[in-house]
Design an enzyme around this catalytic site. Structure first.
Site, short mmCIF file in Angstrom:
data_model
loop_
_atom_site.label_atom_id
_atom_site.label_comp_id
_atom_site.label_asym_id
_atom_site.label_seq_id
_atom_site.Cartn_x
_atom_site.Cartn_y
_atom_site.Cartn_z
N ASN A 267 0.54 -1.24 0.07
CA ASN A 267 0.05 -0.38 -0.11
C ASN A 267 1.11 0.72 -0.29
OD1 ASN A 267 -2.04 2.11 0.75
ND2 ASN A 267 -2.17 1.46 2.22
N LYS B 212 0.25 4.11 -0.14
CA LYS B 212 -0.44 5.19 0.32
C LYS B 212 -0.32 6.14 -0.91
CE LYS B 212 -0.14 3.01 5.26
NZ LYS B 212 0.14 3.67 5.97
N HIS C 111 -9.39 1.02 5.03
CA HIS C 111 -8.10 0.86 5.69
C HIS C 111 -8.37 2.15 6.83
CE1 HIS C 111 -4.47 2.59 6.60
NE2 HIS C 111 -3.69 1.33 5.87
N GLU D 143 -6.59 4.99 7.26
CA GLU D 143 -6.63 6.01 7.60
C GLU D 143 -8.04 6.75 6.36
OE1 GLU D 143 -2.94 5.64 5.15
OE2 GLU D 143 -2.10 5.29 7.32
N GLU E 146 -4.68 -5.22 10.82
CA GLU E 146 -4.16 -3.77 11.47
C GLU E 146 -4.28 -2.63 12.11
OE1 GLU E 146 -2.17 -3.05 6.60
OE2 GLU E 146 -3.71 -1.33 7.24
N GLY F 212 2.17 2.18 10.69
CA GLY F 212 3.88 3.93 10.77
C GLY F 212 4.36 4.31 11.63
N SER G 109 3.19 -1.57 10.20
CA SER G 109 5.20 -1.90 10.61
C SER G 109 6.03 -3.39 10.34
CB SER G 109 5.33 -1.54 11.97
OG SER G 109 4.92 -0.09 12.15
P1 13P Z 1 3.40 0.43 7.88
O1 13P Z 1 3.44 -0.82 6.99
O2 13P Z 1 3.85 1.92 7.55
O3 13P Z 1 2.96 0.57 9.65
O4 13P Z 1 1.75 0.58 7.85
C1 13P Z 1 0.81 0.08 7.63
C2 13P Z 1 -0.40 -0.16 6.36
O5 13P Z 1 -0.52 0.89 6.65
C3 13P Z 1 -0.55 -0.57 4.79
O6 13P Z 1 -1.86 -0.41 4.71
#
Ligand code: 13P
Length: 258
Positions: A12, A14, A98, A100, A170, A176, A216
């Protein structure tokens, strides 16, 4: 049972990478086609880079997908992207729910549910994300929250469709932050999700559906996650942006490499 499920690793990206950066990634991503037999790999770039990444990956056995869609084939929805447009770009998957989008953009379970249904109607497979916040975790509500997201977000989905899609667990606090869930904790919640799916959508769907861990993930921890019986792959943010670290994660996800 786990052996029947093919590992799936998804990137992903983003809101990272311009068209030229996406093109460079596709060119740099070292890849043996034989790997595609062992691990299903999906890259989800921003919409603007989908075409160039898709073109760069064609013929390699790698798939690509969108990071969102609007639940309508077309219409007056300024700034949105339709499932038809994603299909037209060769997408197989679409990330939905997701955290976010849930937390920064206020998406509700009901809205996400509409997206899930529209995705299936256009032959796009959802990578459907669930996960608790730190506060919910500290309140002991992880299972309650994940169950609600699953049951509401996937309401009305047939068992046979659920078996083909992908769920990603997640935990919000692990995204992140560099602080991943422990493989034991991730396995426990993912086993719980599988149980909920078996109860609500039937045992066959529960055994077939692939459930990823996300938050992560890096080359250093992939094998620990893949050694867990219920974890079938990972959804990767930051560590998927560099071709070499993403490649290491894909290799680490092969069965037997743990
Ligand atoms: P990270 O791997 O940067 O923690 O992000 C995970 C994520 O949100 C994947 O959709």
């Amino acid at each position: 049972m786990k052996k029947l499920r093919k590992p799936i690793v998804a990137a992903n990206w983003k809101m990272y990478k311009t068209v030229s950066e996406g093109k460079s990634f596709a060119a740099e991503f070292s890849w043996e086609t034989s790997l595609a037999r062992e691990v299903e790999v999906v890259i989800c770039p921003p919409f603007t880079a989908l075409q160039v990444v898709g073109d760069g990956l064609k013929g390699k056995g790698i798939k690509w997908g969108g990071q969102n869609l609007y639940p309508s084939a077309e219409g007056a929805f300024t700034g949105e992207i339709s499932p038809l447009m994603l299909k037209d770009l060769g997408c197989t998957y679409v990330i939905l729910g997701h955290s976010e989008r849930r937390h920064l953009l206020g998406e509700t379970d009901e809205f996400i549910n509409q997206k899930v249904k529209v995705a299936f109607a256009h032959e796009l497979l959802p990578i459907f994300c669930v996960g608790e916040t730190l506060e919910q975790r500290e309140d002991g509500k992880t299972e309650e929250v994940c169950r609600r997201q699953l049951e509401h977000g996937l309401a009305g989905v047939k068992g046979a469709d659920l078996a083909r899609m992908v769920i990603a667990y997640e935990p919000v606090w692990a995204i992140g932050t560099g602080v991943n869930a422990s493989p034991e904790d991730a396995e426990k919640t993912i086993a719980f999700l599988r149980q909920v799916i078996s109860e609500q959508w039937g045992q066959e769907a529960g055994e077939a559906v692939r459930i990823q861990y996300g938050g992560s993930v890096k080359p250093q921890n992939i094998k620990e996650f893949m050694s867990c019986a219920n974890i079938d792959g990972v959804l990767v943010g930051g560590a998927s942006l560099k071709a070499d670290s993403f490649y290491e994660i894909v290799r680490g996800a092969r069965r037997g490499s743990e």
